[in-house]
Design a protein around this motif. Structure first.
Motif, PDB file in Angstrom:
ATOM      1  N   ASP A 113       0.829  -1.211   0.000  1.00  0.00           N
ATOM      2  CA  ASP A 113       0.000   0.000   0.000  1.00  0.00           C
ATOM      3  C   ASP A 113       0.863   1.260   0.000  1.00  0.00           C
ATOM      4  O   ASP A 113       0.539   2.241  -0.665  1.00  0.00           O
ATOM      5  CB  ASP A 113      -0.953   0.007   1.198  1.00  0.00           C
ATOM      6  CG  ASP A 113      -2.050  -1.036   1.076  1.00  0.00           C
ATOM      7  OD1 ASP A 113      -2.430  -1.379  -0.071  1.00  0.00           O
ATOM      8  OD2 ASP A 113      -2.530  -1.518   2.115  1.00  0.00           O
ATOM      9  N   ARG A 114       1.969   1.229   0.736  1.00  0.00           N
ATOM     10  CA  ARG A 114       2.869   2.388   0.753  1.00  0.00           C
ATOM     11  C   ARG A 114       3.521   2.578  -0.617  1.00  0.00           C
ATOM     12  O   ARG A 114       3.680   3.701  -1.093  1.00  0.00           O
ATOM     13  CB  ARG A 114       3.928   2.235   1.847  1.00  0.00           C
ATOM     14  CG  ARG A 114       4.723   3.536   2.017  1.00  0.00           C
ATOM     15  CD  ARG A 114       5.701   3.517   3.176  1.00  0.00           C
ATOM     16  NE  ARG A 114       6.763   2.553   2.955  1.00  0.00           N
ATOM     17  CZ  ARG A 114       6.994   1.509   3.738  1.00  0.00           C
ATOM     18  NH1 ARG A 114       6.272   1.272   4.792  1.00  0.00           N
ATOM     19  NH2 ARG A 114       7.974   0.671   3.460  1.00  0.00           N
ATOM     20  N   ASP A 160       0.925   4.160  -2.831  1.00  0.00           N
ATOM     21  CA  ASP A 160       0.775   5.585  -2.519  1.00  0.00           C
ATOM     22  C   ASP A 160       1.904   6.404  -3.139  1.00  0.00           C
ATOM     23  O   ASP A 160       1.677   7.478  -3.698  1.00  0.00           O
ATOM     24  CB  ASP A 160       0.745   5.810  -1.007  1.00  0.00           C
ATOM     25  CG  ASP A 160      -0.524   5.291  -0.344  1.00  0.00           C
ATOM     26  OD1 ASP A 160      -1.513   5.024  -1.075  1.00  0.00           O
ATOM     27  OD2 ASP A 160      -0.524   5.149   0.896  1.00  0.00           O
ATOM     28  N   GLU A 168       1.382   6.567  -6.867  1.00  0.00           N
ATOM     29  CA  GLU A 168       0.280   7.474  -7.179  1.00  0.00           C
ATOM     30  C   GLU A 168       0.745   8.925  -7.106  1.00  0.00           C
ATOM     31  O   GLU A 168       0.435   9.728  -7.982  1.00  0.00           O
ATOM     32  CB  GLU A 168      -0.874   7.242  -6.209  1.00  0.00           C
ATOM     33  CG  GLU A 168      -2.105   8.076  -6.528  1.00  0.00           C
ATOM     34  CD  GLU A 168      -3.257   7.778  -5.585  1.00  0.00           C
ATOM     35  OE1 GLU A 168      -3.878   8.749  -5.117  1.00  0.00           O
ATOM     36  OE2 GLU A 168      -3.529   6.595  -5.327  1.00  0.00           O
TER      37      GLU A 168
END
Length: 138
Positions: A115-116, A119, A122
């Motif tokens: 997830d990091r 992020d 993104e």
């Protein structure tokens, strides 16, 4: 993974020294091989994480470097990567596309977080005006 060759009789001292300085989440495994042939032991790393990444957007200087650096900073290695350019449907500019697979070998760092990574990718995409994605592969 590291492969070392040490003089006869020094393997135990090396093993003890390495075990004394192991960081959290790391391990030491030693194999002694009197055959001297480094190919005598075959080691295949186990994949702890695999993800497909993609990028699509306007071509700009350093786009591949920035993408691959973000993956590397997060402990990922690029196993496969394909790039392509194509004419944008409107405006006559060039679109740049990247498709690839990134992996991390076990043991994964305790700080590793898909997830990091997503992020960060993104945010990178927003900076470069691109769509950047990372999807887990089962």
């Amino acid at each position: 993974m590291m492969h070392l060759s040490v003089p006869s009789g020094r393997a135990e001292a090396l093993r003890n020294a390495l075990e004394g300085c192991v960081l959290e989440g790391m391990s030491v495994i030693c194999f002694e091989d009197d055959a001297v042939d480094p190919n005598a032991v075959e080691v295949t790393p186990k994949i702890g994480y695999s993800g497909e990444f993609s990028l699509s957007g306007a071509d700009n200087l350093g786009i591949v470097h920035r993408l691959t650096s973000a993956l590397s900073r997060n402990g990922l290695s690029i196993d496969k990567m394909v790039t392509a350019q194509e004419e944008a449907p409107f405006g006559g500019s060039t679109l740049f596309k990247v498709l690839g697979v990134a992996t991390a070998s076990e043991p994964l760092s305790m700080n590793f977080s898909p997830d990091r990574v997503r992020d960060e990718l993104e945010s990178l995409g927003e900076e470069m005006n691109c769509d950047v994605k990372l999807e887990d592969v089962e």
